[in-house]
Design a protein around this motif. Structure first.
Motif, PDB file in Angstrom:
ATOM      1  N   PHE A  42       0.795  -1.222   0.000  1.00 57.82           N
ATOM      2  CA  PHE A  42       0.000   0.000   0.000  1.00 57.82           C
ATOM      3  C   PHE A  42       0.835   1.283   0.000  1.00 57.82           C
ATOM      4  O   PHE A  42       0.474   2.268  -0.628  1.00 57.82           O
ATOM      5  N   TRP A  43       1.938   1.300   0.764  1.00 54.84           N
ATOM      6  CA  TRP A  43       2.666   2.557   0.965  1.00 54.84           C
ATOM      7  C   TRP A  43       4.180   2.384   0.789  1.00 54.84           C
ATOM      8  O   TRP A  43       4.966   2.880   1.599  1.00 54.84           O
ATOM      9  N   PRO A  44       4.650   1.697  -0.245  1.00 52.22           N
ATOM     10  CA  PRO A  44       6.097   1.427  -0.345  1.00 52.22           C
ATOM     11  C   PRO A  44       6.950   2.683  -0.442  1.00 52.22           C
ATOM     12  O   PRO A  44       8.078   2.712   0.056  1.00 52.22           O
ATOM     13  N   GLU A  45       6.426   3.725  -1.062  1.00 50.58           N
ATOM     14  CA  GLU A  45       7.230   4.936  -1.236  1.00 50.58           C
ATOM     15  C   GLU A  45       7.402   5.717   0.066  1.00 50.58           C
ATOM     16  O   GLU A  45       8.239   6.626   0.147  1.00 50.58           O
ATOM     17  N   PHE A  46       6.636   5.359   1.105  1.00 48.25           N
ATOM     18  CA  PHE A  46       6.745   6.044   2.390  1.00 48.25           C
ATOM     19  C   PHE A  46       7.610   5.277   3.394  1.00 48.25           C
ATOM     20  O   PHE A  46       7.770   5.718   4.531  1.00 48.25           O
ATOM     21  N   THR A  47       8.157   4.134   2.970  1.00 46.90           N
ATOM     22  CA  THR A  47       9.043   3.350   3.829  1.00 46.90           C
ATOM     23  C   THR A  47      10.470   3.449   3.307  1.00 46.90           C
ATOM     24  O   THR A  47      10.744   3.099   2.159  1.00 46.90           O
ATOM     25  N   LEU A  48      11.369   3.935   4.160  1.00 42.54           N
ATOM     26  CA  LEU A  48      12.768   4.100   3.772  1.00 42.54           C
ATOM     27  C   LEU A  48      13.635   3.025   4.418  1.00 42.54           C
ATOM     28  O   LEU A  48      13.427   2.668   5.577  1.00 42.54           O
ATOM     29  N   LEU A  49      14.606   2.541   3.666  1.00 39.44           N
ATOM     30  CA  LEU A  49      15.573   1.578   4.168  1.00 39.44           C
ATOM     31  C   LEU A  49      16.966   2.156   3.965  1.00 39.44           C
ATOM     32  O   LEU A  49      17.297   2.656   2.888  1.00 39.44           O
ATOM     33  N   ALA A  50      17.774   2.106   5.022  1.00 35.50           N
ATOM     34  CA  ALA A  50      19.160   2.569   4.944  1.00 35.50           C
ATOM     35  C   ALA A  50      20.085   1.358   4.912  1.00 35.50           C
ATOM     36  O   ALA A  50      20.039   0.508   5.809  1.00 35.50           O
ATOM     37  N   VAL A  51      20.918   1.285   3.912  1.00 29.87           N
ATOM     38  CA  VAL A  51      21.821   0.153   3.715  1.00 29.87           C
ATOM     39  C   VAL A  51      23.265   0.663   3.689  1.00 29.87           C
ATOM     40  O   VAL A  51      23.564   1.664   3.018  1.00 29.87           O
ATOM     41  N   ASP A  52      24.123  -0.015   4.426  1.00 23.17           N
ATOM     42  CA  ASP A  52      25.552   0.284   4.409  1.00 23.17           C
ATOM     43  C   ASP A  52      26.120  -0.233   3.087  1.00 23.17           C
ATOM     44  O   ASP A  52      26.134  -1.440   2.830  1.00 23.17           O
ATOM     45  N   ARG A  53      26.584   0.680   2.251  1.00 25.66           N
ATOM     46  CA  ARG A  53      27.082   0.270   0.932  1.00 25.66           C
ATOM     47  C   ARG A  53      28.286  -0.662   1.037  1.00 25.66           C
ATOM     48  O   ARG A  53      28.504  -1.511   0.165  1.00 25.66           O
ATOM     49  N   ALA A  54      29.056  -0.555   2.097  1.00 20.96           N
ATOM     50  CA  ALA A  54      30.260  -1.376   2.227  1.00 20.96           C
ATOM     51  C   ALA A  54      29.936  -2.830   2.524  1.00 20.96           C
ATOM     52  O   ALA A  54      30.668  -3.737   2.111  1.00 20.96           O
ATOM     53  N   THR A  55      28.856  -3.064   3.263  1.00 21.75           N
ATOM     54  CA  THR A  55      28.521  -4.429   3.690  1.00 21.75           C
ATOM     55  C   THR A  55      27.257  -4.974   3.039  1.00 21.75           C
ATOM     56  O   THR A  55      27.030  -6.184   3.048  1.00 21.75           O
ATOM     57  N   GLY A  56      26.418  -4.098   2.498  1.00 21.24           N
ATOM     58  CA  GLY A  56      25.136  -4.530   1.943  1.00 21.24           C
ATOM     59  C   GLY A  56      24.091  -4.843   2.994  1.00 21.24           C
ATOM     60  O   GLY A  56      23.013  -5.336   2.675  1.00 21.24           O
ATOM     61  N   ARG A  57      24.392  -4.540   4.264  1.00 23.13           N
ATOM     62  CA  ARG A  57      23.455  -4.817   5.360  1.00 23.13           C
ATOM     63  C   ARG A  57      22.623  -3.598   5.689  1.00 23.13           C
ATOM     64  O   ARG A  57      23.101  -2.462   5.648  1.00 23.13           O
ATOM     65  N   ALA A  58      21.364  -3.843   6.043  1.00 21.60           N
ATOM     66  CA  ALA A  58      20.493  -2.757   6.488  1.00 21.60           C
ATOM     67  C   ALA A  58      20.952  -2.266   7.854  1.00 21.60           C
ATOM     68  O   ALA A  58      21.329  -3.053   8.715  1.00 21.60           O
ATOM     69  N   VAL A  59      20.896  -0.954   8.048  1.00 23.36           N
ATOM     70  CA  VAL A  59      21.282  -0.388   9.337  1.00 23.36           C
ATOM     71  C   VAL A  59      20.117   0.343  10.005  1.00 23.36           C
ATOM     72  O   VAL A  59      20.154   0.596  11.213  1.00 23.36           O
ATOM     73  N   ALA A  60      19.091   0.694   9.228  1.00 18.81           N
ATOM     74  CA  ALA A  60      17.960   1.429   9.790  1.00 18.81           C
ATOM     75  C   ALA A  60      16.801   1.403   8.805  1.00 18.81           C
ATOM     76  O   ALA A  60      16.978   1.151   7.604  1.00 18.81           O
TER      77      ALA A  60
END
Length: 244
Positions: A42-60
């Protein structure tokens, strides 16, 4: 840390590294199902994901919802977080045009808390909401320091200030520094109950006597009634308005 912060875009598998951020009892609110079961659809554009480019892991991650609201921004609803989710879900089903955005959650990976990422994610949320064409972001904020003052009335806690005039609560302080304005308290922002056996399984506490029960991670004591075999949690939040 070099971060890629963007709308979720089908990357929910990366959420696994963000597990463990909440006490178990906080995951039992039934209203949350209306959002967390459907947000990617329903609201994908309102959910943000922060990914560490060095590791590819989500951080927030940061969750928000658009909703239709014509009331006063100086007195937001007492039912806070639950109200925002229910309103957004009903608006989505009815086709109502959203007029405002409510934040729901900013989650930082547990090992990275205290590093300033919460401020980064709040800034990214503000920018994203503005980019989507909205001028107002509201947030039923769960004040992080309140768990250490579980018996302090929320109205008094919301008014606690440091010597520099900023809120004593760290999460409120992040919002105010970002440009937010404390509006009012949502005294019944999240309300849910369960049997005493359920609360024992969620918390590891006995829930053996009628009266208030202090549970680690709660903002206020849980109301326990042994005769009725239930306990109810009523969580207050603090409304903040960001004019974008």
């Amino acid at each position: 840390m070099d971060l890629d912060i963007a709308p979720i875009a089908g990357r929910t598998e990366l959420f696994d590294s963000l597990d463990g951020g909440w006490p178990e009892f906080m995951t039992k609110d039934p209203t949350g199902v209306f959002y967390y079961r459907h947000f990617e659809e329903f609201w994908p554009e309102f959910t943000l994901l922060a990914v560490d480019r060095a590791t590819g892991r989500a951080v927030a991650k940061a969750h928000a919802v658009p909703l239709s609201y014509t009331g006063s921004l100086d007195l937001l609803p007492e039912t806070g977080w639950d109200w925002a989710i229910r309103t957004a879900a009903l608006d989505r089903l009815s086709g109502a045009t959203p007029t405002i955005v409510s934040a729901l959650e900013i989650m930082i990976r547990p090992d990275l808390r205290g590093t300033g990422l919460s401020s980064v994610m709040l800034g990214a949320m503000r920018d994203n909401v503005a980019k989507l064409g909205f001028t107002d972001l509201i947030a039923p904020v769960r004040p992080s320091g309140k768990t250490a003052q579980i018996n302090e009335p929320i109205d008094a806690y919301a008014r606690q200030l440091r010597g520099d005039g900023l809120p004593a609560d760290p999460w409120l302080r992040v919002h105010v520094r970002a440009g937010g304005r404390i509006v009012n308290v949502a005294h019944t922002s999240m309300v849910y109950g369960g049997t005493l056996d359920q609360w024992r399984s969620w918390t590891g506490l006995p829930f053996a006597e009628t009266g208030p029960v202090e549970v680690p991670g709660a903002l206020t004591p849980i109301h326990c009634d042994v005769a009725q075999n239930h306990a109810v949690y009523v969580e207050p939040n603090i409304w903040i308005h960001h004019r974008l």
